[in-house]
Design an enzyme around this catalytic site. Structure first.
Site, PDB file in Angstrom:
ATOM      1  N   ALA A 115       0.847  -1.193   0.000  1.00  0.00           N
ATOM      2  CA  ALA A 115       0.000   0.000   0.000  1.00  0.00           C
ATOM      3  C   ALA A 115       0.886   1.248   0.000  1.00  0.00           C
ATOM      4  O   ALA A 115       1.953   1.268   0.626  1.00  0.00           O
ATOM      5  CB  ALA A 115      -0.908  -0.005   1.216  1.00  0.00           C
TER       6      ALA A 115
ATOM      7  N   SER B 228      -9.425  -4.160  -0.606  1.00  0.00           N
ATOM      8  CA  SER B 228     -10.847  -3.865  -0.792  1.00  0.00           C
ATOM      9  C   SER B 228     -11.435  -4.631  -1.981  1.00  0.00           C
ATOM     10  O   SER B 228     -10.694  -5.125  -2.831  1.00  0.00           O
ATOM     11  CB  SER B 228     -11.012  -2.363  -1.026  1.00  0.00           C
ATOM     12  OG  SER B 228     -10.333  -2.016  -2.218  1.00  0.00           O
TER      13      SER B 228
ATOM     14  N   GLU C 229      -8.066 -11.888  -0.773  1.00  0.00           N
ATOM     15  CA  GLU C 229      -8.469 -11.773   0.640  1.00  0.00           C
ATOM     16  C   GLU C 229      -9.070 -10.382   0.797  1.00  0.00           C
ATOM     17  O   GLU C 229      -8.338  -9.400   0.885  1.00  0.00           O
ATOM     18  CB  GLU C 229      -7.251 -11.908   1.567  1.00  0.00           C
ATOM     19  CG  GLU C 229      -6.501 -13.206   1.458  1.00  0.00           C
ATOM     20  CD  GLU C 229      -7.186 -14.349   2.175  1.00  0.00           C
ATOM     21  OE1 GLU C 229      -8.297 -14.153   2.719  1.00  0.00           O
ATOM     22  OE2 GLU C 229      -6.620 -15.449   2.181  1.00  0.00           O
TER      23      GLU C 229
ATOM     24  N   CYS D 204      -9.720  -6.925   8.879  1.00  0.00           N
ATOM     25  CA  CYS D 204     -10.753  -7.566   8.057  1.00  0.00           C
ATOM     26  C   CYS D 204     -11.580  -8.544   8.886  1.00  0.00           C
ATOM     27  O   CYS D 204     -12.766  -8.695   8.675  1.00  0.00           O
ATOM     28  CB  CYS D 204     -10.117  -8.265   6.863  1.00  0.00           C
ATOM     29  SG  CYS D 204      -8.827  -9.415   7.332  1.00  0.00           S
TER      30      CYS D 204
HETATM   31  P1  NAP Z   1      -7.201  -1.128  -0.957  1.00  0.00           P
HETATM   32  O1  NAP Z   1      -7.411   0.286  -1.201  1.00  0.00           O
HETATM   33  O2  NAP Z   1      -7.864  -2.124  -1.794  1.00  0.00           O
HETATM   34  O3  NAP Z   1      -5.609  -1.322  -0.999  1.00  0.00           O
HETATM   35  C1  NAP Z   1      -5.008  -2.588  -0.897  1.00  0.00           C
HETATM   36  C2  NAP Z   1      -3.898  -2.685  -1.934  1.00  0.00           C
HETATM   37  O4  NAP Z   1      -4.462  -2.694  -3.240  1.00  0.00           O
HETATM   38  C3  NAP Z   1      -2.939  -1.515  -1.902  1.00  0.00           C
HETATM   39  O5  NAP Z   1      -1.640  -1.979  -2.155  1.00  0.00           O
HETATM   40  C4  NAP Z   1      -3.432  -0.637  -3.023  1.00  0.00           C
HETATM   41  O6  NAP Z   1      -2.457   0.191  -3.572  1.00  0.00           O
HETATM   42  C5  NAP Z   1      -3.868  -1.676  -4.029  1.00  0.00           C
HETATM   43  N1  NAP Z   1      -4.854  -1.209  -5.002  1.00  0.00           N
HETATM   44  C6  NAP Z   1      -5.781  -0.237  -4.865  1.00  0.00           C
HETATM   45  N2  NAP Z   1      -6.529  -0.143  -5.966  1.00  0.00           N
HETATM   46  C7  NAP Z   1      -6.074  -1.068  -6.835  1.00  0.00           C
HETATM   47  C8  NAP Z   1      -6.446  -1.474  -8.153  1.00  0.00           C
HETATM   48  N3  NAP Z   1      -7.438  -0.885  -8.801  1.00  0.00           N
HETATM   49  N4  NAP Z   1      -5.780  -2.485  -8.728  1.00  0.00           N
HETATM   50  C9  NAP Z   1      -4.781  -3.098  -8.079  1.00  0.00           C
HETATM   51  N5  NAP Z   1      -4.373  -2.759  -6.832  1.00  0.00           N
HETATM   52  C10 NAP Z   1      -5.018  -1.766  -6.216  1.00  0.00           C
HETATM   53  O7  NAP Z   1      -7.574  -1.576   0.497  1.00  0.00           O
HETATM   54  P2  NAP Z   1      -7.409  -0.765   1.835  1.00  0.00           P
HETATM   55  O8  NAP Z   1      -8.513   0.198   1.950  1.00  0.00           O
HETATM   56  O9  NAP Z   1      -6.023  -0.253   1.938  1.00  0.00           O
HETATM   57  O10 NAP Z   1      -7.567  -1.962   2.891  1.00  0.00           O
HETATM   58  C11 NAP Z   1      -8.751  -2.201   3.556  1.00  0.00           C
HETATM   59  C12 NAP Z   1      -9.514  -3.361   3.010  1.00  0.00           C
HETATM   60  O11 NAP Z   1      -8.712  -4.534   3.005  1.00  0.00           O
HETATM   61  C13 NAP Z   1     -10.698  -3.702   3.878  1.00  0.00           C
HETATM   62  O12 NAP Z   1     -11.823  -3.981   3.111  1.00  0.00           O
HETATM   63  C14 NAP Z   1     -10.247  -4.951   4.624  1.00  0.00           C
HETATM   64  O13 NAP Z   1     -11.281  -5.737   5.106  1.00  0.00           O
HETATM   65  C15 NAP Z   1      -9.418  -5.613   3.600  1.00  0.00           C
HETATM   66  N6  NAP Z   1      -8.504  -6.598   4.205  1.00  0.00           N
HETATM   67  C16 NAP Z   1      -8.745  -7.918   4.023  1.00  0.00           C
HETATM   68  C17 NAP Z   1      -7.939  -8.868   4.609  1.00  0.00           C
HETATM   69  C18 NAP Z   1      -8.192 -10.341   4.413  1.00  0.00           C
HETATM   70  O14 NAP Z   1      -7.302 -11.112   4.700  1.00  0.00           O
HETATM   71  N7  NAP Z   1      -9.335 -10.759   3.923  1.00  0.00           N
HETATM   72  C19 NAP Z   1      -6.869  -8.459   5.394  1.00  0.00           C
HETATM   73  C20 NAP Z   1      -6.647  -7.098   5.576  1.00  0.00           C
HETATM   74  C21 NAP Z   1      -7.473  -6.171   4.968  1.00  0.00           C
HETATM   75  P3  NAP Z   1      -2.412   1.778  -3.223  1.00  0.00           P
HETATM   76  O15 NAP Z   1      -2.177   1.873  -1.766  1.00  0.00           O
HETATM   77  O16 NAP Z   1      -1.248   2.247  -4.026  1.00  0.00           O
HETATM   78  O17 NAP Z   1      -3.717   2.351  -3.661  1.00  0.00           O
END
Ligand code: NAP
Length: 454
Positions: A155, A206, A227, A261
């Site tokens: 991230a 996400s 995940e 999460c």
């Molecule tokens: P996020 O915005 O989806 O970011 C996660 C990663 O994805 C970051 O490295 C981000 O990079 C990258 N990313 C964002 N948009 C992308 C795209 N269009 N294509 C490819 N990669 C992309 O998530 P967050 O808001 O930081 O994290 C919170 C979410 O993660 C929550 O929903 C939580 O429940 C979930 N989570 C799930 C688990 C599990 O094991 N199930 C564990 C932890 C968290 P950038 O930072 O450069 O945008």
């Protein structure tokens, strides 16, 4: 999103980073590919030794890594130290068990047949900021043991953690190129997935990010593990030990400032004990100490970014405007800088409100009252997520029914949902697919090769 360390407790920008150019990314992929050709032949015992050294480095410098996480994403220091220690644990777990998990498996047939597990090559890991070390180590340890090489796109708000992780694996002895960090934004992921040398990808984050990565990988016929989010139910039935349930409920909701999460997010309580349960959690939420995440006695630090704070605040306000009742908290803290939000409990949750169905990624609990177990299970299953679930009962029939009928990747009975190197971890429905950890975790990114000899 800029690649930068911005202290969530103060809003101060500490350090900014330039994203890698396209040419630099290509160079790193080329190095990873060249490394893989040799790395795949390195005996498991040697890989185990390096992974054990990584565990020692993590333990040796636990405080330094923990402080880096606190600085970049604001989790309280005691949780950050525990996270680094858990990373050492997962490294040792796969160092100890990979040989067994990856051993040829005989299969009865009309020939001499068995299964062999072989590495795939370069695996891309797109990771979130909420557990900046743990999420990465639980990918890296099995991937490296299986003979794959890893590329980490972390991230954008935790670049120093990302760099530290690459350094740890290098110092541990893994060859140059076995585990590399790519400082790039999310908008660069698709191009990396499209590179023929990248064989598969995993994303924790996400739903939109997961869907975007899976679509890109799907076009290239590449495997993914996702995940994603969750809004885990925490069901409390009449026979539960209420005090223990309330204490665990508080910990399960507040872990990592509520940004987990698998945090318990929806508290589904039978009516006969609901008043008593609510009274207990109000008291426990109010007793939590909000403060500087670097301080040892802080329970609740700031949320990781201003946008998360804004989203939580908006979703609480919207739910309240629709009729939800605030039992405690519910207003932004005005007396300090940084992204602080107080422990909050919402009850009488209206149909269609954010508190009913959406994931609250912060210290906000929603309480639902139900008549019985059947209603509790229906409520638990009535959302698109299916990550974890916690059920509190001392009646065997209730326990067995809940285990059978709850739609989730994990059900914990009389305990808090947690990740453990030994236990497979992952979700169903919109929480994603595939599994990390345990034996299934190391089998996700291997060629399960069938061998048949006449
Ligand atoms: P996020 O915005 O989806 O970011 C996660 C990663 O994805 C970051 O490295 C981000 O990079 C990258 N990313 C964002 N948009 C992308 C795209 N269009 N294509 C490819 N990669 C992309 O998530 P967050 O808001 O930081 O994290 C919170 C979410 O993660 C929550 O929903 C939580 O429940 C979930 N989570 C799930 C688990 C599990 O094991 N199930 C564990 C932890 C968290 P950038 O930072 O450069 O945008």
């Amino acid at each position: 999103m800029a690649i930068a360390t911005i202290n969530p407790a103060t809003g101060e920008t500490i350090k900014t980073f330039e994203a890698l150019t396209e040419a630099e990314v290509k160079e790193k992929i080329a190095l990873a590919q060249a490394t893989f050709e040799n790395y795949r032949k390195i005996p498991l015992a040697q890989r185990s030794e390096w992974l054990r050294t990584a565990a020692e480095i993590l333990e040796r410098d636990r405080r330094q890594y923990a402080e880096l996480m606190v600085l970049e994403m604001g989790k309280p220091i005691k949780g950050a130290i525990a996270e680094v220690e858990k990373c050492a644990l997962v490294c040792r777990y796969y160092a100890d068990n990979a040989a067994e998990f990856l051993a040829d498996t005989p299969v009865p047939s009309d020939g001499n047949s068995f299964i062999r597990y072989q590495p795939l090559g370069i695996i891309l890991a797109v990771m979130p900021w909420n557990f900046p070390f743990w999420q990465v180590c639980r990918f890296a340890a099995p991937a490296l043991m299986a003979g794959n090489v890893g590329l980490l796109k972390h991230a954008s708000n935790v670049p120093q953690c990302a760099i530290a992780l690459e350094t740890i694996f290098k110092e541990a002895g893994f060859p140059e190129g076995a585990f590399q960090t790519l400082l790039v934004g999310g908008d660069r992921v698709e191009a990396i997935v499209n590179d023929d040398r990248v064989m598969a990808a995993t994303l924790t984050g996400s739903e939109p990010a997961g869907a975007s990565l899976a679509a890109a990988a799907g076009k290239q016929i590449k495997k993914t593990v996702l995940e994603l989010g969750g809004s885990d139910p925490f069901i409390v039935l009449e026979s539960a030990d209420l005090e223990k349930a309330a204490t665990t409920a508080t910990a399960a909701r507040m872990l990592n400032n509520g940004q987990s999460c698998i945090a318990a997010k929806r508290f589904i309580v039978v009516e006969s004990i609901a008043d008593a349960f609510e009274a207990k959690i109000i008291e426990k939420f109010n007793a939590l100490k909000i403060g500087d995440p670097m301080a040892e006695d802080t329970d609740i630090g700031p949320l990781a970014t201003p946008s998360i704070l804004q989203e939580i605040d908006e979703n609480v306000q919207k739910s309240v405007a629709m009729g939800a009742k605030v039992l405690t908290g519910g207003e932004r803290l005005q007396d300090r800088p940084g992204n602080y939000y107080p422990p909050t409990i919402l009850a009488e949750i209206p149909e269609g409100s954010p508190a009913e169905k959406e994931e609250f990624f912060g210290p906000v609990a929603s309480v639902f009252r139900v008549k019985n177990l059947a209603e509790a299970i229906a409520r638990a299953n009535a959302i698109p997520f299916g990550l974890g679930a916690s059920v509190w009962t001392n009646v065997a029939e209730e326990r067995d029914r809940a285990i059978e009928e709850i739609e989730a990747g994990a059900v914990f009975v009389n305990g808090m949902v947690k990740s453990d190197p030994r236990l497979p971890f992952g979700g169903i429905k919109r929480s994603g697919y595939g599994r990390e950890l345990g034996q299934p975790g190391i089998r996700e990114f291997v060629n399960i090769k069938t061998i048949w000899i006449a």
